[in-house]
Design a protein around this motif. Structure first.
Motif, PDB file in Angstrom:
ATOM      1  N   GLY A   1      -2.929   3.960   0.940  1.00 42.19           N
ATOM      2  CA  GLY A   1      -2.950   2.509   0.800  1.00 42.19           C
ATOM      3  C   GLY A   1      -2.103   1.825   1.864  1.00 42.19           C
ATOM      4  O   GLY A   1      -2.376   0.695   2.271  1.00 42.19           O
TER       5      GLY A   1
ATOM      6  N   THR B   1      -3.057  -1.040   4.452  1.00 43.28           N
ATOM      7  CA  THR B   1      -2.224  -2.231   4.607  1.00 43.28           C
ATOM      8  C   THR B   1      -1.989  -2.535   6.084  1.00 43.28           C
ATOM      9  O   THR B   1      -2.051  -3.693   6.517  1.00 43.28           O
ATOM     10  CB  THR B   1      -0.889  -2.047   3.873  1.00 43.28           C
TER      11      THR B   1
ATOM     12  N   GLY C   1       0.828  -1.201   0.000  1.00 40.60           N
ATOM     13  CA  GLY C   1       0.000   0.000   0.000  1.00 40.60           C
ATOM     14  C   GLY C   1       0.857   1.244   0.000  1.00 40.60           C
ATOM     15  O   GLY C   1       1.816   1.352   0.767  1.00 40.60           O
TER      16      GLY C   1
END
Length: 301
Positions: free
Chosen positions: A111, A115, A107
């Protein structure tokens, strides 16, 4: 597994654009940043990781680029889908619909937050986690980006930015010119033409709700992001990868590497927030070494 583009229909009825590249038994699922960014900086990962036998899976999150764009002006829609819990659940649904298990999750930025959360909640599905340019709280990020712009800009420019931020006049041309200077120094240092567009493709409704107007001010929901008290529960092998000229504080990454039980921190020289583009050879050298070590059972923190 099917190569190329597949449109997934989620259980909520919305559609996500996904793309799979590469052949092999190792699977890497990629989570883009923003929120409201897109998959584009993952596009060459299949090619870069081909010699390891990695299949790379990427997708645009709901509200981003090729995927469906809900009407977030509707309060009920916004309340349901503009939440961290929604996007975390979306990752798990994408994993299920793509048929992935015992896979690597990478990620970038936002992101990377997902993660971390995924590794905490669904870690049994992971071989490894790669947190690219994201720390475990926003408070330290804000301190760092304030220092970044004080170092990069003259005092008069910083004072002007603070004045505009106080008034909320985000479209002010001079303010955005200063943001461009900071972006070129700390976000997209290489300014690659390959992922540039004639128009802004950012999912602004999502980005504004979580981040704000730009990377150097946090006015949205992410201002409360803080899981410093949880990351010690991430038990899978973890790679923390950061650019040396980051919007994210590398000092915080160093702390995270000490707290996460099985973590390795690497930094990319001449790299900014998007260091997979700014200095691709070093970025992929680090990534490939991590995957190789985990696959061979030789990873150690």
């Amino acid at each position: 597994m099917k190569q190329g583009t597949t449109i997934l229909t989620l259980d909520n009825g919305y559609h996500l654009w996904t793309n799979t590249q590469g052949q092999g038994d190792i699977h890497l699922l990629c989570l883009h940043g923003g929120p409201g960014g897109n998959h584009e900086y993952w596009e060459n990962f299949g090619e870069q990781l081909a010699d390891l036998g990695v299949q790379v899976h990427m997708y645009d999150q709901l509200g981003s680029f090729y995927s469906d764009q809900p009407d977030y002006s509707d309060p009920e829609t916004a309340a349901k889908y503009l939440t961290t819990d929604y996007f975390l659940g979306e990752v798990e649904e994408v994993r299920q619909k793509l048929g992935l298990d015992h896979f690597y999750l990478i990620g970038q930025s936002w992101g990377g937050a997902l993660t971390q959360l995924y590794a905490l909640k669904y870690g049994e599905h992971l071989k490894g986690a790669i947190i690219s340019s994201m720390i475990d709280n926003i408070d330290e990020y804000v301190v760092h980006i304030n220092q970044v712009r004080e170092d990069a800009l003259p005092p008069s420019a910083v004072a002007y930015m603070k004045q505009i931020e106080a008034s909320g006049d985000w479209k002010d041309p001079q303010y955005q010119a200063y943001v461009d200077v900071l972006n070129k120094g700390y976000v997209d240092r290489k300014q690659p033409p390959a992922i540039s567009h004639l128009i802004d493709t950012t999912g602004t409704a999502v980005y504004n709700a979580f981040q704000g107007d730009n990377e150097f001010v946090v006015t949205g929901k992410l201002k409360d992001w803080d899981i410093r008290d949880q990351i010690h529960n991430i038990t899978v092998p973890t790679l923390l990868t950061f650019g040396e000229h980051e919007t994210m504080p590398v000092a915080s990454a160093q702390r995270m590497a000490e707290v996460i039980p099985h973590a390795r921190l690497v930094t990319t020289p001449n790299g900014g927030h998007h260091h997979m583009i700014d200095n691709a050879p070093v970025y992929f050298e680090h990534l490939k070494q991590f995957i190789t070590d985990v696959e061979n059972g030789t990873f150690n923190d």
